[in-house]
Design a protein around this motif. Sequence first.
Motif, PDB file in Angstrom:
ATOM      1  N   THR A  18      38.072  35.091  39.627  1.00  0.00           N
ATOM      2  CA  THR A  18      38.872  34.262  38.726  1.00  0.00           C
ATOM      3  C   THR A  18      39.472  33.091  39.493  1.00  0.00           C
ATOM      4  O   THR A  18      39.299  32.961  40.707  1.00  0.00           O
ATOM      5  N   GLU A  19      40.216  32.255  38.788  1.00  0.00           N
ATOM      6  CA  GLU A  19      40.846  31.087  39.392  1.00  0.00           C
ATOM      7  C   GLU A  19      41.764  31.480  40.550  1.00  0.00           C
ATOM      8  O   GLU A  19      41.889  30.741  41.537  1.00  0.00           O
ATOM      9  N   GLY A  67      33.869  32.501  38.836  1.00  0.00           N
ATOM     10  CA  GLY A  67      32.641  32.901  38.163  1.00  0.00           C
ATOM     11  C   GLY A  67      31.672  33.665  39.046  1.00  0.00           C
ATOM     12  O   GLY A  67      30.740  34.311  38.538  1.00  0.00           O
ATOM     13  N   ASP A  68      31.874  33.626  40.368  1.00  0.00           N
ATOM     14  CA  ASP A  68      31.025  34.415  41.268  1.00  0.00           C
ATOM     15  C   ASP A  68      31.131  35.896  40.928  1.00  0.00           C
ATOM     16  O   ASP A  68      32.218  36.380  40.549  1.00  0.00           O
ATOM     17  N   LYS A 159      51.506  32.813  45.500  1.00  0.00           N
ATOM     18  CA  LYS A 159      51.071  33.956  44.698  1.00  0.00           C
ATOM     19  C   LYS A 159      49.869  33.618  43.827  1.00  0.00           C
ATOM     20  O   LYS A 159      49.300  34.498  43.185  1.00  0.00           O
ATOM     21  N   LYS A 160      49.503  32.327  43.802  1.00  0.00           N
ATOM     22  CA  LYS A 160      48.342  31.886  43.029  1.00  0.00           C
ATOM     23  C   LYS A 160      47.562  30.880  43.863  1.00  0.00           C
ATOM     24  O   LYS A 160      48.153  30.093  44.611  1.00  0.00           O
ATOM     25  N   ARG A 161      46.236  30.898  43.723  1.00  0.00           N
ATOM     26  CA  ARG A 161      45.393  29.969  44.465  1.00  0.00           C
ATOM     27  C   ARG A 161      45.736  28.515  44.119  1.00  0.00           C
ATOM     28  O   ARG A 161      45.777  27.653  44.989  1.00  0.00           O
ATOM     29  N   SER A 162      46.016  28.238  42.838  1.00  0.00           N
ATOM     30  CA  SER A 162      46.341  26.872  42.428  1.00  0.00           C
ATOM     31  C   SER A 162      47.631  26.394  43.082  1.00  0.00           C
ATOM     32  O   SER A 162      47.738  25.228  43.494  1.00  0.00           O
TER      33      SER A 162
END
Length: 320
Positions: A18-19, A67-68, A159-162
């Motif tokens: 996921t993102e 999406g991997d 805590k999030k990749r973004s």
Amino acid sequence: MNKDSEPLLPTVQLVEITEDNNDQRLDNFLLTRLKGVPKSRIYRIVRKGEVRVNKGRVDVNYRLMTGDIVRIPPVRVAEKAEQAAFVPQALRDVLQRGLLYEDEGFMVIDKPAGYPVHGGSGVDAGIIEGLRRLRPEATFLELVHRLDRDTSGCLIVAKKRSALRRLHELFRDDHIHKTYLALLAGQWARKKMVVNAPLLKNVSKGGERMVVVSQAGKAAETVFRRLKLFKNATLIEATPKTGRTHQIRVHAAWLGHPIVGDERYGLAEVNKAFHRKGYKRMFLHARELAFEHPLTGKPIRFEAPLPPQLQELLDHEEPV
């Protein structure tokens, strides 16, 4: 425990990225998913092709994309889960007491001196490993930047990749205002000075990593402001405009006034004298961070107060 008696993790897992895990290295992703599995074993199953991404073999350095599909084989765990999740009580207390701020994107921790930000060099768990073990449900926890082991103060964990990507951009573009407090040896005569001295990573004869001022190095800029003069020391505020390794420490030593307690760049006799007065650590503290929130864009500011033991020592210094 022999191999046959080791617990077996679930059968083959197919995990869609996921993102939150976009652009994460495969080895770091697997270390988070396979808690308790030694790093050497994770590298081995990737090398043997037991881990696949989109049905193909990849290297541990592969950067995952949204999406991997990652195939994770069943893996035997050499350690008991409770051993893998063990966090020393002192570190547990530090992480629970030192939380300055937290939201869905990141957290800010008041890191104490004496703890590395990550494990290694004989240290099983640093700040980030401790956080991951205390929060096994967290799918993503990554250091945004680093502080030296003996430096205290504000530390950001994404805590999030973004949020991580945006914070890295802010650091890279000098849009995060960092303020440190440091006690320098001796009386610094200037009230303010901008130090532009390029820094080069080097290695001493003993193998210890050192940073030196050199025209062959990378540009480095630090603003020093004097806050208070004492008989044998000077309290200053340091604002680094670049983020080079050991930047404030090396620039302070280059000024002729190294940081009190700095065993790598300081003066041995000076450090011994301050140690006798009760200074048991390097006097460098990341007091403040100010930047735009990585998700909302609103200006935010965080401050970690000077640790009580350092404040008490300052209170007993003889002012000029």
